[in-house]
Structure formats: structure tokens, C-alpha cells
Design an enzyme around this catalytic site. Structure first.
Site, short mmCIF file in Angstrom:
data_model
loop_
_atom_site.label_atom_id
_atom_site.label_comp_id
_atom_site.label_asym_id
_atom_site.label_seq_id
_atom_site.Cartn_x
_atom_site.Cartn_y
_atom_site.Cartn_z
N LYS A 95 0.82 -1.22 0.00
CA LYS A 95 0.00 0.00 0.00
C LYS A 95 0.85 1.26 0.00
O LYS A 95 0.36 2.34 -0.34
CB LYS A 95 -0.97 0.00 1.18
N ASP A 96 2.14 1.16 0.35
CA ASP A 96 3.03 2.31 0.32
C ASP A 96 3.72 2.48 -1.03
O ASP A 96 4.48 3.44 -1.22
CB ASP A 96 4.13 2.16 1.39
N ARG A 143 -6.82 9.09 2.94
CA ARG A 143 -8.03 8.26 2.81
C ARG A 143 -8.80 8.22 4.11
O ARG A 143 -10.01 8.49 4.15
CB ARG A 143 -7.64 6.84 2.38
N ARG A 144 -8.13 7.84 5.20
CA ARG A 144 -8.83 7.72 6.48
C ARG A 144 -9.42 9.05 6.92
O ARG A 144 -10.54 9.11 7.43
CB ARG A 144 -7.87 7.19 7.55
N ARG A 161 1.19 11.15 12.84
CA ARG A 161 2.11 10.21 12.21
C ARG A 161 2.89 9.43 13.26
O ARG A 161 2.88 9.74 14.44
CB ARG A 161 3.09 10.94 11.29
N ARG A 167 2.60 6.50 18.24
CA ARG A 167 1.18 6.88 18.26
C ARG A 167 0.56 6.64 19.63
O ARG A 167 -0.25 7.43 20.11
CB ARG A 167 0.42 6.12 17.17
N CYS A 254 -1.05 9.96 -5.08
CA CYS A 254 -1.08 10.06 -3.62
C CYS A 254 -1.65 11.40 -3.16
O CYS A 254 -1.47 11.80 -2.03
CB CYS A 254 0.32 9.86 -3.02
#
Length: 319
Positions: A95-96, A143-144, A161, A167, A254
């Protein structure tokens, strides 16, 4: 061609980022190669390469990835090392990965897909639905963020991030009430318990290729190609052919919040996709099925029709 296997004296060099998740994925790849060819661990060398995206100073500022340069932040230095001959293969979270690889490199090996869902992470609440009006949630994902603003407009979304540990520390410090990680990453790290719950794709359709490990190699490296063929998971490859074709045709820059998920059932491929405005004010969705072999064509066609439905004004924020 007779396959010349790596040896401790001449190991296969596996390039990776140095994050705990990246290393776990590199070790999984190494272990699968060891098992496939009955080779000792010493026949492989895991080479850690620092990428621009791993700069802790940038992570601490919570600067958006789009501002810093997008997905290439996590791949450029690794790919250059492979082109220069410093490593033989590179292991990535698919996905990256940008939808196009640099000239001379190919991404054509995928390990079996893990859980595709997003994980809800909070020190106080069990699920997205439990968050009160005005609760602050953090995410670095375009997206999120867009999905949250669209489906849960009563929440406040901030840039957020860092790896799992970073996190969690930010949550402890009160920067946000909740954040989100890929469930697959937590599973691979042995930290599944960090997730309070998994978010159903109906509430948050995952990123393209979420939950997959992709292995990149030089296009002309026949030895690496033959060795990796033993690891390739055909079903995952079929699903990603549709998803990545959809992403490439829709917008692989992106800069646009895009989600998509392909599943296989009864000889058919089902593709769900959506594209959103960054502020969540509008979303365009589609869902189609086709023969598995037609997945790539379906992804392109669905993206083309969604672009036509969106119209030029949908992308006005880019100007």
C-alpha cells in the site's frame, strides 16, 4: 537455466526500511525463502536502508505525507540501492508503493494477504461509534481522514504520524482520543491487542493493497525472479491486479483519498472502490464483479466511469 542459490559466502541481500514492521516483513520473506529452498539463515542478509519517510524530525512534526512527497518517501532510497546493485530484492508494504516502478524494476511477487481492515486504537473507547461529539482523532492517511470526515462529521480530525509506539505515546499525551493503524501490521508485529476493535470495510473501505507484502526486484535478475516465484501467492496477485489498476487509472499521485478492495468468490472477482474529496464533503462509490482474469480491465473501466461521474470540479482542491 540452473538456479544458483545464495550461500553464506554470497548471500541474497534483502533491502528494507528499519521500522519494526518493515523488519518483520523482511524476516518473513527471508524465512519463506529459507523454507522454500532449504537454506540457512546465513544465506540471506537483511540490509536496512533509511528512507526520507523515516526521518524522525519530520514524523514528530506530523507534516502531511502529501506535503513531503507522497508514497515515494518510503521507497526511493531502497529502489536506488537495488538499481545500483547494493541489494538484490526489496520488501515493501504494497500500500506504500507507487503504482509505477522505476525503469528496470518490477513488483510482481506478493505474499499471502493478511487482514485488510483498519484497526481502531484508543486508550478510552472501544470503537468509532463510541466517540463523543467533538472527539479528536488522529491520522496521517488522506483516505482515512476523508472517510472519517464524510461518515463521522461530528469528530475532529488532526494530522497524526508515527509507528505503533509513537502513536500510543501521543494518545497518552492527549494529542488525540483515537488513531488508526492497519490491522495487518499489528498482527505481523504480534501486537494485535493494541487494537480496541477492527473497523468493518463497510464503515472504512481499506487502502488499495492494504494487508499485503510486495517484493520488488530488478527486471533483468532472472535468479531473483525464479526464487521469488516460489513465494508468490496467486490469489493475492489477482486481487491486487484489479486494485492497483483501479488506483493507477483513478489517480496514482497520492494526492487523492482513494479506497478499494477486491475479493474472490466462486470464480468471480468483486471490486469495491471509492474516491473522496479531502474534506469528506463528497464521495463517489462503485462496485462491480467480473471473471477473475478480467480484474485488471475491470479496475481500469470502473475508474474511468467514476472519473466521468466526478467531473473536473470534484478535483478543484488540486489547483
Amino acid at each position: 537455466m540452473t538456479l544458483t542459490l545464495p550461500t553464506p559466502a554470497s548471500p541474497l541481500k534483502i533491502g528494507t526500511r528499519g521500522s519494526p514492521l518493515a523488519l518483520a516483513q523482511a524476516y518473513e520473506t527471508r524465512d519463506r525463502l529459507m523454507a522454500a529452498y532449504d537454506l540457512p539463515e546465513a544465506a540471506f542478509e537483511v540490509v536496512v536502508i533509511k528512507t526520507t519517510g523515516d526521518d524522525m524530525a519530520l514524523i514528530k512534526t506530523d507534516t502531511p505525507l502529501k506535503t513531503l512527497g507522497g508514497k515515494g518517501l518510503f521507497t526511493k532510497e531502497i529502489e536506488q540501492s537495488m538499481l545500483d546493485g547494493g541489494i538484490d530484492i526489496a520488501v515493501h508494504s504494497t500500500k506504500d508503493m507507487p503504482v509505477e516502478q522505476p525503469k528496470g524494476l518490477v513488483l510482481d511477487t506478493f505474499l499471502p494477504r493478511e487482514d485488510v481492515r483498519d484497526a481502531f486504537v484508543s486508550l478510552k473507547y472501544e470503537s468509532l461509534q463510541d466517540l463523543p461529539e467533538g472527539a479528536v482523532v488522529g491520522s496521517s492517511s488522506l483516505r482515512r481522514r476523508a472517510q472519517l470526515l464524510n461518515r463521522f462529521p461530528h469528530l475532529k480530525v488532526v494530522e497524526f504520524r508515527g509507528n505503533v509506539q509513537t502513536r500510543l505515546k501521543k494518545l497518552e499525551d492527549g494529542v488525540a482520543e483515537a488513531t488508526f493503524l492497519a490491522k495487518a501490521g499489528l498482527n505481523r508485529l504480534g501486537k494485535a491487542d493494541v487494537a480496541r476493535s477492527a473497523i468493518d470495510p463497510e464503515d472504512m473501505l481499506p487502502a488499495i493493497a492494504q494487508g499485503t507484502i510486495g517484493i520488488e526486484r530488478r527486471e533483468n535478475d532472472d535468479r531473483a525472479g525464479e526464487m521469488l516465484a516460489a513465494l508468490h501467492h496467486a490469489e493475492t496477485g489477482q486481487r491486487l491486479a484489479a486494485e492497483r489498476a483501479f488506483l493507477a487509472a483513478l489517480d496514482g499521485s497520492c494526492e487523492t483519498p482513494i479506497a478499494g478492495l477486491a475479493t474472490l468468490e466462486g470464480g468471480q472477482l468483486r471490486l469495491r472502490g471509492e474516491v473522496l474529496r479531502p474534506d469528506g464533503s463528497e464521495v463517489i462509490r462503485d462496485e462491480r464483479t467480473c471473471a477473475i482474469s478480467d480484474g485488471e480491465a475491470l479496475g481500469k473501466a470502473m475508474a474511468k466511469d467514476m472519473l466521468a461521474q466526478a467531473g473536473p470540479d470534484f478535483f478543484s482542491w488540486r489547483s
